[in-house]
Every structure is written in C-alpha cells, then in structure tokens.
Design an enzyme around this catalytic site. Structure first.
Site, short mmCIF file in Angstrom:
data_model
loop_
_atom_site.label_atom_id
_atom_site.label_comp_id
_atom_site.label_asym_id
_atom_site.label_seq_id
_atom_site.Cartn_x
_atom_site.Cartn_y
_atom_site.Cartn_z
CD GLU A 128 0.93 13.84 -0.83
OE1 GLU A 128 0.07 13.88 0.08
OE2 GLU A 128 2.08 14.29 -0.69
CG PHE A 129 3.19 8.44 -6.23
CD1 PHE A 129 2.80 7.12 -6.43
CD2 PHE A 129 4.55 8.72 -6.12
CE1 PHE A 129 3.75 6.10 -6.53
CE2 PHE A 129 5.50 7.71 -6.22
CZ PHE A 129 5.09 6.40 -6.42
CB ILE A 130 4.27 9.38 -0.63
CG1 ILE A 130 3.16 10.35 -0.18
CG2 ILE A 130 5.54 9.60 0.20
CD1 ILE A 130 2.80 10.30 1.28
CG ASP A 233 -4.55 -2.45 9.47
OD1 ASP A 233 -3.95 -3.26 10.21
OD2 ASP A 233 -4.87 -2.71 8.29
P1 ADP Z 1 -3.92 -2.57 -0.17
O1 ADP Z 1 -5.10 -1.69 0.06
O2 ADP Z 1 -4.12 -3.55 -1.30
O3 ADP Z 1 -3.41 -3.24 1.08
P2 ADP Z 1 -1.77 -0.63 0.08
O4 ADP Z 1 -2.49 0.56 0.57
O5 ADP Z 1 -1.02 -1.42 1.07
O6 ADP Z 1 -2.76 -1.60 -0.73
O7 ADP Z 1 -0.81 -0.14 -1.09
C1 ADP Z 1 -0.21 -1.03 -2.01
C2 ADP Z 1 1.26 -0.64 -2.24
O8 ADP Z 1 1.33 0.74 -2.64
C3 ADP Z 1 2.13 -0.76 -0.99
O9 ADP Z 1 3.39 -1.26 -1.42
C4 ADP Z 1 2.28 0.65 -0.50
O10 ADP Z 1 3.52 0.85 0.12
C5 ADP Z 1 2.18 1.47 -1.77
N1 ADP Z 1 1.53 2.76 -1.49
C6 ADP Z 1 0.42 2.94 -0.72
N2 ADP Z 1 0.05 4.23 -0.72
C7 ADP Z 1 0.94 4.89 -1.50
C8 ADP Z 1 1.11 6.26 -1.88
N3 ADP Z 1 0.25 7.19 -1.47
N4 ADP Z 1 2.16 6.59 -2.68
C9 ADP Z 1 3.01 5.64 -3.12
N5 ADP Z 1 2.92 4.31 -2.82
C10 ADP Z 1 1.90 3.95 -2.01
#
Ligand code: ADP
Length: 263
Positions: A128-130, A233
């Site tokens: 899901e995109f938030i 984490d």
């Molecule tokens: P990584 O696995 O490389 O550490 P992250 O999970 O931290 O990547 O996500 C990368 C970027 O995407 C971050 O800036 C995070 O805030 C954003 N992000 C992560 N999950 C979502 C989501 N479900 N919807 C929108 N943005 C997201």
C-alpha cells in the site's frame, strides 16, 4: 511494574518504457506478450491490483538499501521496492512483519500485497502507498499505539519469528525459542558479538560480551517474561505520519521479544 517491551527491471519490460523508447511496430506482437509476463510488478498491479492502467512511475528517495518507486494507477497508488542482488527472502521477511503488525489493527502500517523474484535477478515487494503528512506525527499517540500493538500481539510460539529477517542489511536470526534469556543470549547479543569478532577481529568485545551473557539470567529472576510482537527496527527513519497526522511505522524487522512483568 509492567514494562512493555518489539523497479523495475528496465530490461524486463519494454512496456514500461516511454512510448518513444518502445520498439517499433515492426516487432511481432507475440514478443510484447512475452515481455509483459517478464515484468511481474506491472503484471500484478494490472491483475490482482485491479488497475487497468499505470499512469506514472516515480522514484521515491530516502531508503537505505533498496530502490523505491511509486506507481500511480487508475486504481490508486502502490509503493514498490526492488533489490537487484538479493532474492525474495528479505522482502518476504518484511512482508510477514508488516502483515503481522497490520493484523493487530493498532498502529498504521502499509499493507503488504506481493513479494516475488525479478526475472533478471533480485526481488520486489508491492505494498500500500501511504501519503505522508508534513510532520512526524504526535509522539504520545505513537507511543500509545505501539503499546497497544505490543498488548494485542502476544506470541504463543515463544520468542522469535516465523522467518529470519534483516535489520538494515544485517541478518537477524529468529529461531523460535521458549526461553527469552536463551533467545537473547544466542540470537541477539551472541550473534552480534560473533559478527564483531569474525568481521572486525574484535575478540575483546566478544569476551566481555560472553561474560555479560553469563550474567544476564540472575538479573531476571522472579520476572515474568512474555513474548510479544515488536517492530524490531524502530528508529526515526522508520516512523512517519499520514495526511491525517496518524503515526505510521515502516520497514520493520519484526520478531517476538520480551514483555516483562515483575521488575
Ligand atoms: P529501504 O528498504 O531501502 O530502507 P524504506 O522502506 O526506508 O527503504 O523506504 C524508502 C522510502 O520510501 C522512505 O523515504 C520511506 O519513507 C518511503 N516509504 C516507505 N514505505 C512507504 C509506503 N508504504 N508508502 C509511501 N512511502 C513509503
């Protein structure tokens, strides 16, 4: 006292290229079908994701390990991470963790949809995109919602998780263990100490750590230790808030850890 302590492979799909980059119409149509099934992300979004059209794919910055993208479609937006060198196990761990937290209906986490392998190697996760808000959210609310999750998600299997996962890119062992002291000694502190010794040659810290491990037990005498689900984490980079100011937690390394009573 109760202390509650939790892409895209461009070569894979020319259909994802801008129109002017696509092969000319002299290519036989069969090739287009083969190429489409080579892009499992697009395929999932256009089938189970219930979209009929992908409007835009944009990069999302801020991650430490993977390539992140936002897919805007006529059925809403999807968040996709890909890793070109690691197989699906890392994202499977993330999806299981997100799913376990999502099921508690306590704190907002993105709902995981699909994990798989990329045809050119590597893996992907669709979730899901938030849409995030402007602030990091209300910290007392974050604390309360986390406590709620810890209370709801009790583990009947002991300490650990159904799969090993990664914290950052460091492997995290989650072998189910009925005794928390043993779990902590072997799979948390002990494992990290071994990594320090083996990767950095630091035997001093290893020896000191072993002494600490031997002395952990007495510190927890008469303490009831129950397992509950942790994010695993939870640092500031993995905390955000949605457009309504509701806290959101992301990118977990979930497992069941100690919730203690009796200190
Ligand atoms: P990584 O696995 O490389 O550490 P992250 O999970 O931290 O990547 O996500 C990368 C970027 O995407 C971050 O800036 C995070 O805030 C954003 N992000 C992560 N999950 C979502 C989501 N479900 N919807 C929108 N943005 C997201």
């Amino acid at each position: 006292m109760v202390a509650q302590g939790g892409v895209i492979s461009t070569s894979s799909c020319f259909l994802s290229l801008p129109r002017h980059c696509r092969p000319s119409s002299t290519k036989p149509p069969r090739l287009a079908l083969v190429a489409m099934s080579d892009d499992p992300i697009r395929e999932w979004i256009l089938s189970e994701g219930k979209a009929t059209k992908i409007i835009r794919i944009s990069p999302v910055g801020g991650g430490c390990i993977n390539l992140a993208s936002r897919y805007d479609t006529d059925a809403g937006s999807f968040f996709v991470k890909t890793n070109r060198s690691i197989g699906p196990s890392m994202f499977e761990g993330e999806a299981l963790g997100l799913g376990a937290m999502y099921e508690t209906r306590s704190i907002r986490v993105p709902r995981p949809y699909k994990v798989g392998a990329l045809p050119t190697g590597g893996s992907y996760i669709i979730m899901e995109f938030i849409e995030f808000g402007v602030s990091r959210g209300n910290q007392p609310v974050l604390g309360r919602k986390l406590a709620e999750m810890h209370k709801v998600a009790k583990s009947k299997k002991g300490f650990g998780f159904d799969v090993d996962n990664t914290i950052g890119s460091t492997p995290q062992m989650n072998t189910w263990t009925s005794d928390w002291i043993e779990f902590y000694a072997k799979h948390r502190l002990g494992y990290q100490l071994k990594l320090a010794r083996d990767q950095y040659g630091d035997s001093t810290i290893y020896e000191k750590g072993q002494r600490l491990i031997k002395n952990v037990g007495p510190l927890f005498e008469n303490v009831v230790i129950e397992p509950c689900l942790l994010h695993g984490d939870l640092w500031s980079g993995n905390v955000n808030s949605d457009k309504d100011g509701e806290p959101v937690i992301l990118d977990p390394a979930c497992y069941c850890d100690a919730q203690t009573t009796g200190f």
